[in-house]
Design a protein around this motif. Structure first.
Motif, PDB file in Angstrom:
ATOM      1  N   GLU A 288       0.833  -1.213   0.000  1.00 27.26           N
ATOM      2  CA  GLU A 288       0.000   0.000   0.000  1.00 27.26           C
ATOM      3  C   GLU A 288       0.862   1.256   0.000  1.00 27.26           C
ATOM      4  OE1 GLU A 288      -2.756  -0.155   3.212  1.00 27.26           O
ATOM      5  OE2 GLU A 288      -3.745  -1.979   2.487  1.00 27.26           O
ATOM      6  N   ARG A 289       1.930   1.224   0.797  1.00 27.25           N
ATOM      7  CA  ARG A 289       2.828   2.383   0.866  1.00 27.25           C
ATOM      8  C   ARG A 289       3.479   2.654  -0.501  1.00 27.25           C
ATOM      9  NH1 ARG A 289       6.570   3.903   5.144  1.00 27.25           N
ATOM     10  NH2 ARG A 289       6.231   1.857   6.092  1.00 27.25           N
ATOM     11  N   SER A 290       4.032   1.622  -1.107  1.00 27.70           N
ATOM     12  CA  SER A 290       4.734   1.818  -2.373  1.00 27.70           C
ATOM     13  C   SER A 290       3.775   2.192  -3.495  1.00 27.70           C
ATOM     14  CB  SER A 290       5.541   0.567  -2.745  1.00 27.70           C
ATOM     15  OG  SER A 290       4.711  -0.569  -2.857  1.00 27.70           O
ATOM     16  N   ARG A 292       1.035   3.957  -3.162  1.00 27.86           N
ATOM     17  CA  ARG A 292       0.708   5.372  -2.971  1.00 27.86           C
ATOM     18  C   ARG A 292       1.828   6.264  -3.505  1.00 27.86           C
ATOM     19  NH1 ARG A 292      -1.069   3.727   2.232  1.00 27.86           N
ATOM     20  NH2 ARG A 292       0.887   4.504   3.135  1.00 27.86           N
ATOM     21  N   GLN A 293       3.064   5.847  -3.272  1.00 28.27           N
ATOM     22  CA  GLN A 293       4.202   6.634  -3.759  1.00 28.27           C
ATOM     23  C   GLN A 293       4.276   6.622  -5.280  1.00 28.27           C
ATOM     24  OE1 GLN A 293       7.065   4.462  -1.187  1.00 28.27           O
ATOM     25  NE2 GLN A 293       7.732   6.497  -0.512  1.00 28.27           N
ATOM     26  N   ASP A 295       1.725   6.212  -7.309  1.00 32.77           N
ATOM     27  CA  ASP A 295       0.562   6.921  -7.842  1.00 32.77           C
ATOM     28  C   ASP A 295       0.614   8.419  -7.617  1.00 32.77           C
ATOM     29  OD1 ASP A 295      -0.567   4.587  -8.717  1.00 32.77           O
ATOM     30  OD2 ASP A 295      -1.738   4.263  -6.889  1.00 32.77           O
ATOM     31  N   GLY A 296       1.629   8.895  -6.879  1.00 31.92           N
ATOM     32  CA  GLY A 296       1.744  10.327  -6.629  1.00 31.92           C
ATOM     33  C   GLY A 296       2.139  11.074  -7.888  1.00 31.92           C
TER      34      GLY A 296
END
Length: 298
Positions: A288-290, A292-293, A295-296
């Motif tokens: 989830e963290r990666s 989100r990064q 998709d930024g």
């Protein structure tokens, strides 16, 4: 059993089950010639012919067909006996993953797992083969596919999407999807999908990429793309860190679904230990963290 070597019986069973000397040799970790010699020796010791040797390979004889179920059952019992005899240390977690996933995504994040779980030791089995989760010491696997692995507990982790990636300098020259047709492509020869998967999604079905380099490892393709040697059709966990760090760019936001995904695979008969549960939670959080990064803003 005093007159027949166990290795010979293993060679007969593996060849009969897998259907070829080559496959049996790969499973047993020996040469094709060694498997063939073991079979011949066993046939001589038992005075029976188990395989007909013809132009299309080996075919079980009636004697071989009669022997195979008993032989397979015997080795299955031996596997179970060995597995049950092992003392499983629940502070050691053995994980089976594909080498490219281990190298490009999992291993760089293991320090964070160690910080929150310092009492757990990890063993990484980097292989493309799916281990027997009933009899081996593998606790959990992460695999890419359609999620159809009979006899296993399957949990979806991440739907796989593919999209072009390239060095920042190349990305600056690309304004619309059709521009990518002028770039040299870095091809993964063992990929389960082609450029058509993405080109079709952007309305360029049937268009052909210019092939610049072909590699038999996805990880090498990523290295070539980072070095500015062409564009690659990548997926999230393969290219994610290079995108986050700015070594690669995804020139277009369009991603194509492949029908594949990343999945946790575990034995349906083993209880889930607290160690397995902790690792699964960690991987989900990191995914989830990666994502989100990635998709930024790009």
């Amino acid at each position: 059993m005093n007159i027949v070597h166990l290795n010979g019986l293993r060679a007969v069973e593996a060849t009969g089950r897998l259907g070829s000397l080559k496959a049996a040799a790969e499973e047993l970790g020996v040469t094709i010639g060694a498997v063939s010699q073991q079979i011949i020796k066993t046939e001589q010791q038992l005075d029976r012919i188990f395989f007909e040797r013809g132009p299309r390979g080996l075919v079980l004889t009636p004697a071989g067909e009669s022997l195979m179920p008993r032989l397979k059952g015997g080795f299955d019992l031996l596997d179970q006996a060995v597995a049950s005899a092992r003392q499983r240390d629940e502070k050691i977690l053995t994980i089976s993953v594909a080498p490219v996933f281990a190298a490009r995504w999992l291993v760089p994040r293991l320090d964070r797992f160690a910080l929150t779980h310092p009492d757990i030791s990890l063993r990484i089995d980097a292989t493309t083969k799916l281990a027997n989760l009933e009899t081996s010491d593998v606790d959990i696997g992460i695999r890419v596919g359609t999620g159809e692995w009979p006899g296993l507990r399957i949990e979806p982790l991440l739907a796989q999407e593919v999209f072009p990636v390239c060095a920042p300098a190349i990305a600056e020259t690309l304004r619309e999807p059709a521009d990518i047709l002028q770039c040299g492509a870095v091809i993964d020869a063992r990929s389960m999908f082609s450029w058509e998967t993405w080109l079709r999604t952007v309305g360029l079905s049937g268009a052909q990429m210019k092939v610049r380099h072909v590699f038999n490892e996805a990880s090498l393709c990523i290295d070539a793309a980072i070095a500015g040697q062409g564009v690659m059709l990548a997926w999230q966990t393969l290219a994610g860190d290079a995108l986050i760090e700015g070594r690669l760019k995804a020139p277009f936001r369009v991603r194509a679904k492949t029908g594949f995904g990343h999945y946790f695979v575990t034995s349906p008969t083993r209880r889930e230990t607290t160690v397995v549960a902790a690792f699964k939670a960690f991987v989900r959080d990191e995914i989830e963290r990666s994502m989100r990064q990635i998709d930024g803003p790009r």
